[in-house]
Structure formats: C-alpha cells, structure tokens
Design an enzyme around this catalytic site. Structure first.
Site, PDB file in Angstrom:
ATOM      1  CE1 TYR A  46      56.444  20.800   1.207  1.00 38.92           C
ATOM      2  CE2 TYR A  46      54.209  20.609   2.055  1.00 38.92           C
ATOM      3  CZ  TYR A  46      55.563  20.346   2.165  1.00 38.92           C
ATOM      4  OH  TYR A  46      56.026  19.626   3.225  1.00 38.92           O
ATOM      5  CE  LYS A 221      76.456  31.282  12.035  1.00 41.02           C
ATOM      6  NZ  LYS A 221      76.063  30.199  11.129  1.00 41.02           N
ATOM      7  NE  ARG A 227      68.326  30.222  13.044  1.00 34.99           N
ATOM      8  CZ  ARG A 227      69.249  30.422  13.993  1.00 34.99           C
ATOM      9  NH1 ARG A 227      69.157  31.461  14.787  1.00 34.99           N
ATOM     10  NH2 ARG A 227      70.239  29.594  14.146  1.00 34.99           N
TER      11      ARG A 227
HETATM   12  N1  DSN Z   1      75.839  27.693  15.659  1.00 29.94           N
HETATM   13  C1  DSN Z   1      76.718  28.448  14.797  1.00 29.94           C
HETATM   14  C2  DSN Z   1      77.612  29.328  15.557  1.00 29.94           C
HETATM   15  O1  DSN Z   1      77.217  29.729  16.643  1.00 29.94           O
HETATM   16  O2  DSN Z   1      78.696  29.655  15.105  1.00 29.94           O
HETATM   17  C3  DSN Z   1      77.442  27.547  13.905  1.00 29.94           C
HETATM   18  O3  DSN Z   1      76.592  26.579  13.422  1.00 29.94           O
END
Ligand code: DSN
Length: 439
Positions: A46, A221, A227
C-alpha cells in the site's frame, strides 16, 4: 491440491489471442518486461499518498519507482508535471474535471455519436453528464470535428473546461484550432489522447502539449503499457495557475482514489522507456501504414468507411447501406471467423450503441504481432467475405422480435460453414505470429 482452474483459463485466453486476429483499436499486447513487472511483489504494497508523503511505512522503494515513472513520462512528453496514479482513463478524466470545475459548471466535449468518450460529458448516464453542465459538440458533413459548431457553442455557453479527445474518431485532432476557440472564452483545455499516445510520442500525430493545459491518457492503448492512466500538466497550464499540478494531484488522491497500483506504476515506467526506443517509432509508423492499407483494401472491396478513411490507427466500417444496426451481426460473425473487433455507432447513428450500424477496427494489436501490409490486405479480404455472408441478416424493427432474432442469428453463425472456413485460414496465418515482437 489441484491447480486453480483460473490458470487453465489464462492459458485458454492466451491461446485464443494467438489463434485470432485482434482489431480492437484500444487494445494492445504488452512486452514480456511490462508483463513481468505486473506480476511482481509491487502488488503487495500500500502506498497512499505521493513519494515522500505516504500514509504507510515501508515505501522507500515504491517512492523511487513512482519518481522514476514520473521522470520518464515528463521527459518523454516534455511536461513539468505528471501524475501516474489514476487507475484508468475514466477515473483520470473524473480527476481532471473535479480539479477544474465545481458542481454544475459548464464543460464541452465531443459527443459519443461523433466518436467521443462517455466521460467527456455524455448526458444522463455518466458522472460527467450528471454532475456538470455538459455541452456536446459533433461532426460536420464530412465526419470531421465541427469547429464552427464548437465556436458557436463555446460563445453561447461559456464553458470553463473544453475537452478534445476521442475513442472512435479516425482523424487527426487539431489541438491548435481548439485552443484558439478556448482562448476566445477563457476555458481550460484538456486533451484526452488515450487512443493516440503512441502515435504522438512517435511524431505520427500532432502533439497537444504546446496547446493545452492538461493531457490525459490511458497507458495501455497505442502506448503499449499496463492498464492504467496518467495526467500531464503542461507548462502552459502551470503558467495559468501555479497550483494546477497540486489541484490535479489532490483530485486523484485523496479526492477520488486510494492507494496507487504500484505494479502498474512500474509498468508505466518500463513502457515509457520502451516508447523512447527507436524501434517504438518504427512500430508507430507501421501502425499507420497498416491502417492505411487496411482502410484502402476495405474500400476497394466495396465497404464504406466513416469519413472515407483514416489518419490514425483506427477506422469505422459504416454498414448503413446494408441495413441499420448491422454492426452487431458483422462483429459477431467476424468473431466466429476468428477476427475480433467491436460494434460501434456511426455518426448520426440511426439506432443505438447496443444495435449500432458500424464496426470499429484498429491496427495496434496486429502491428505489435509483426503483421504488415500483406497481412492487412488478407484481413480486408476476410472481413469482406464475412460481411457478404451476413449482410442479408436484417435486424427486425420490433424490439421483442430482435431478441429472438439475435439468439437465432448467433446460433446459426456459430455453425456457418463459410465463417468456419475463414476461421481456419485466419488461424493458419495468426499462429505464425507471436503476440509481441519488436520486428
Ligand atoms: N474502452 C475504450 C475504447 O475502447 O476506446 C475507451 O474507454
């Protein structure tokens, strides 16, 4: 004692990912190094607070890790302050909004139907649409962000915060133009670059930093990290309010979150180092090349794309010329055929996000696996064959009939010989590529 079933399920998921082709533009495969960090002992600690100001003892190492992650991100994006603690994109956007707005104050964001995100003020069902006075802007007749409408709405509603960002908008975002309008009304500007962060780092998308006050991004992404999310405060933002960084930090913790996820923080540090490598630039360039080839090949085969193409990693197939709501059938049939994507609304969507008329595709996952132009042409061919197979499966307009139709459609698709034949071809190609490759 027998091994927990979860471990077999993890193997099953890995096998699924290897055998299939992933085209969900918001997903990516992480490097073995990021993966190693995520399953480390860092998860057992923590660390509420910030480096040097924790509410728990024993954080000597965690402090170093968080400082390293911050330093690397600040250097990569050339910003004076970064917060790497947000659990994901939605909490990060909430934090920025809570830092800059009081309840009921006005903000503007791109509507969901134009490719915006729920947290950019989608009305009624989201905190951002309920807690603040949300004004939504949209797209012009060419499916591009409508700056004339933004100016008109901004002048009329005098927002305190203006958000530019997207989840399903395939074109470059013009941060400079957006800033000019925000300056006319004295609004703060937040750029949510979650989808394109990897492209921004590699110079394949305009950089928001010189033009906005705050940048928010998820880290999983195109950035290809764990994440999580980060909030960057720009010099411009700090010049406007020297307390901006501490306002953002306090909105993340203690206002909205508790202890940071330390393994994720370390994963962000590793991903930042990876994104600074020349190979990452090549990766981002290949994402773009692959997206262009995929888009062109789909169009050559007769499919319509929203806005007629892409300037980023993503594109949307517009299926309204077959029938409204066809996205559900096509996305499900693609999955049966071994290609997973997501159904998505199109601009001026005639139905709803549950029965939308488009399918969203992106190239980050396949590019991470090492697929290139030849594979994109092949994938476009498979997608076209899937659409041909199901294009006459029209969704009934009656809502009760729809449920039965979908159940029957799904059962039929799972047995469809042509879709299963495509799946065999997909598996033969996909199995040749690892999940993660620097090549
Ligand atoms: N879930 C994401 C996406 O697929 O673009 C956005 O939050």
């Amino acid at each position: 004692m027998s091994k927990d079933k979860i471990f077999q399920l993890i193997k099953d998921e890995e096998a699924r990912q290897k055998a299939m082709i992933g085209l969900i533009p918001s997903e990516n495969h992480i490097s073995p190094e990021v993966s190693e960090v995520l399953s480390s002992s860092l998860s057992s600690k923590y660390a509420e607070g910030y480096p040097g100001r924790r509410y728990y003892e024993g954080n000597q190492v965690i402090d170093e890790i968080e400082n390293l992650a911050k330093e690397r991100i600040q250097k990569l994006f050339n910003v004076p302050h970064a917060n790497v603690q947000p659990y994901s994109g939605s909490p990060a956007n909430s934090a920025v909004q809570f830092a800059l707005l009081e309840e009921g104050e006005t903000m503007m964001g791109l509507a969901l139907a134009g490719g915006g995100h729920l947290t950019h003020g989608h009305p009624k069902v989201t905190f951002s649409g309920k807690y603040f006075n949300s004004i939504q802007y949209g797209l012009d007749d060419n499916d591009r962000i409508d700056f004339d409408q933004i100016r008109e709405l901004a002048k009329k509603h005098q927002p305190k915060l203006m958000i530019i960002g997207n989840t399903a908008y395939p074109f470059l975002m013009d941060f400079k133009k957006f800033r000019e309008i925000a300056d006319e009304v004295g609004a703060w500007v937040l750029a949510d670059i979650s989808h394109v962060t990897g492209l921004v780092v590699a110079g394949e998308h305009p950089d928001p930093v010189p033009h906005v006050d705050v940048v928010m991004s998820t880290t999983h992404k195109t950035f290809r990290g764990p994440r999580g999310a980060m909030i960057l405060v720009t010099q411009r933002g700090l010049d406007r309010d020297e307390k901006l960084a501490s306002r953002i930090d306090q909105a993340v913790f203690p206002a909205l979150q508790g202890g940071p996820h330390n393994a994720t923080t370390a994963g962000i540090a590793v991903a930042a180092a990876e994104a600074a490598r020349p190979e990452f630039k090549k990766y981002a360039q290949q994402i773009r090349k692959n997206a262009d080839v995929l888009a062109d090949s789909l169009k050559k085969k007769g499919l319509k794309l929203v806005g007629d193409g892409t300037e980023t990693h993503l594109m949307l197939i517009d299926l309204t010329n077959y029938s409204d709501g066809m996205g559900l059938q096509v996305a499900f049939a693609m999955d049966v055929a071994g290609i997973y994507a997501n159904r998505n609304t199109v601009p001026n969507e005639p139905l709803s996000p549950f029965y939308p008329s488009g399918v969203r595709l992106g190239t980050p996952l396949v590019t991470t696996r090492g697929m290139k132009e030849a594979e994109m042409k092949q994938i476009a061919d498979w997608i076209t064959r899937v659409v041909e197979e199901v294009k006459t499966e029209v969704l009934p307009s009656d809502k009760v009939e729809r449920r039965t139709f979908i159940k029957d459609f799904r059962a039929k698709a799972l047995q469809n010989k042509n879709l299963l034949a495509i799946r065999k071809e997909v598996e033969a190609m996909a199995s040749k590529f690892p999940l993660f490759s620097w090549d």
